[in-house]
Structure formats: C-alpha cells, structure tokens
Motif scaffolding. Structure first.
Motif, PDB file in Angstrom:
ATOM      1  N   LEU A 173       0.947  -1.259   0.128  1.00 29.67           N
ATOM      2  CA  LEU A 173       0.025  -0.098  -0.035  1.00 29.67           C
ATOM      3  C   LEU A 173       0.825   1.435   0.096  1.00 29.67           C
ATOM      4  O   LEU A 173       0.268   2.392  -0.331  1.00 29.67           O
ATOM      5  N   LYS A 174       2.207   1.076   0.190  1.00 28.93           N
ATOM      6  CA  LYS A 174       3.169   2.549   0.372  1.00 28.93           C
ATOM      7  C   LYS A 174       3.181   2.880  -1.175  1.00 28.93           C
ATOM      8  O   LYS A 174       3.413   4.139  -1.274  1.00 28.93           O
ATOM      9  N   ALA A 175       3.177   2.093  -2.031  1.00 28.59           N
ATOM     10  CA  ALA A 175       3.415   2.298  -3.451  1.00 28.59           C
ATOM     11  C   ALA A 175       2.159   2.923  -4.020  1.00 28.59           C
ATOM     12  O   ALA A 175       2.316   3.371  -5.110  1.00 28.59           O
ATOM     13  N   THR A 176       1.043   2.743  -3.472  1.00 27.65           N
ATOM     14  CA  THR A 176      -0.061   3.356  -4.038  1.00 27.65           C
ATOM     15  C   THR A 176      -0.184   4.811  -4.141  1.00 27.65           C
ATOM     16  O   THR A 176      -1.116   5.391  -5.205  1.00 27.65           O
ATOM     17  N   LYS A 177       0.715   5.587  -3.630  1.00 24.74           N
ATOM     18  CA  LYS A 177       0.570   7.054  -4.009  1.00 24.74           C
ATOM     19  C   LYS A 177       1.085   7.343  -5.469  1.00 24.74           C
ATOM     20  O   LYS A 177       0.554   8.295  -5.955  1.00 24.74           O
ATOM     21  N   ASN A 178       1.629   6.426  -6.113  1.00 30.33           N
ATOM     22  CA  ASN A 178       2.182   6.287  -7.350  1.00 30.33           C
ATOM     23  C   ASN A 178       1.066   6.218  -8.271  1.00 30.33           C
ATOM     24  O   ASN A 178       1.198   6.689  -9.375  1.00 30.33           O
ATOM     25  N   LEU A 179      -0.037   5.471  -7.926  1.00 33.23           N
ATOM     26  CA  LEU A 179      -1.093   5.584  -8.835  1.00 33.23           C
ATOM     27  C   LEU A 179      -1.755   6.906  -9.203  1.00 33.23           C
ATOM     28  O   LEU A 179      -2.648   6.585 -10.108  1.00 33.23           O
ATOM     29  N   GLU A 180      -1.722   7.856  -8.364  1.00 30.16           N
ATOM     30  CA  GLU A 180      -2.208   8.940  -8.695  1.00 30.16           C
ATOM     31  C   GLU A 180      -1.966   9.697  -9.974  1.00 30.16           C
ATOM     32  O   GLU A 180      -2.633  10.386 -10.508  1.00 30.16           O
ATOM     33  N   ARG A 181      -0.949   9.239 -10.669  1.00 30.54           N
ATOM     34  CA  ARG A 181      -0.148   9.870 -12.121  1.00 30.54           C
ATOM     35  C   ARG A 181      -1.068   9.084 -13.016  1.00 30.54           C
ATOM     36  O   ARG A 181      -1.122   9.572 -14.087  1.00 30.54           O
ATOM     37  N   TYR A 182      -1.870   8.201 -12.634  1.00 30.52           N
ATOM     38  CA  TYR A 182      -2.753   7.387 -13.861  1.00 30.52           C
ATOM     39  C   TYR A 182      -3.995   7.734 -13.789  1.00 30.52           C
ATOM     40  O   TYR A 182      -4.931   7.524 -14.804  1.00 30.52           O
ATOM     41  N   GLY A 183      -4.752   8.378 -12.523  1.00 26.85           N
ATOM     42  CA  GLY A 183      -5.989   8.661 -12.391  1.00 26.85           C
ATOM     43  C   GLY A 183      -6.349   9.155 -11.219  1.00 26.85           C
ATOM     44  O   GLY A 183      -5.545   9.537 -10.407  1.00 26.85           O
ATOM     45  N   THR A 184      -7.667   9.252 -10.759  1.00 28.14           N
ATOM     46  CA  THR A 184      -8.016   9.920  -9.637  1.00 28.14           C
ATOM     47  C   THR A 184      -8.104   8.682  -8.504  1.00 28.14           C
ATOM     48  O   THR A 184      -9.273   7.670  -8.822  1.00 28.14           O
TER      49      THR A 184
END
Length: 87
Positions: free
Chosen positions: A15-26
């Motif tokens: 879950l720490k890496a989920t911050k990086n998902l914000e570059r793909y969408g909301t």
C-alpha cells in the motif's frame, strides 16, 4: 462538458506504493485490510492505462468496474405483482 470515466479496481502487494497510482487517474478509495485501490481514469485511455498498471511490480491484478453498464433506472409496479398472486 464532463469527460467519460471508468472505474478500476487494482489489487496491490504494497500500500505504500499506491501514492504512485495518482499519476494514472483519480484514486477514490484505498482498502488497507484487503489491499486494493479503487480509482477512476478517462475512458479514452482506459486500455493503455490498464496495460501500464499491470506492468508495475506492486500490482497483482487490475479489474474493470462494470458500474456504468448496470441498469440504474428502476420502476415500481406493485399492481403487476398483485395480479400474479391473486389467481
């Protein structure tokens, strides 16, 4: 005026890496217990975004949300049901 969006459910290892998902969408929701992320992306780039997300090392699986295809208009006809049971 509004762009068409599609929902994605992304199962992750970390879950720490989920911050990086914000570059793909909301990012809409993150479940700490079940380790998944619900996010919305633009419909035009959906296929490309899914391919890019599946390449990430911390992503286990990407599922498309079918919420837009579910019928949301309901009609209530209690008289029709009454006819079935009154025979």
């Amino acid at each position: 005026m509004f762009t068409e969006r599609c929902g994605l459910i992304i199962w992750v290892n970390d879950l720490k890496a989920t911050k990086n998902l914000e570059r793909y969408g909301t990012v809409h929701y993150t479940s700490k217990k079940m380790q998944y992320v619900v996010m919305y992306v633009h419909a035009e780039v959906l296929d490309e975004t899914v391919r890019n997300l599946q390449k990430l090392p911390y992503v286990k699986n990407v599922e498309r949300s079918y919420r837009t295809e579910i019928k949301t208009e309901y009609s209530s006809n209690p008289s029709d049901k009454a006819k079935l049971y009154s025979q």
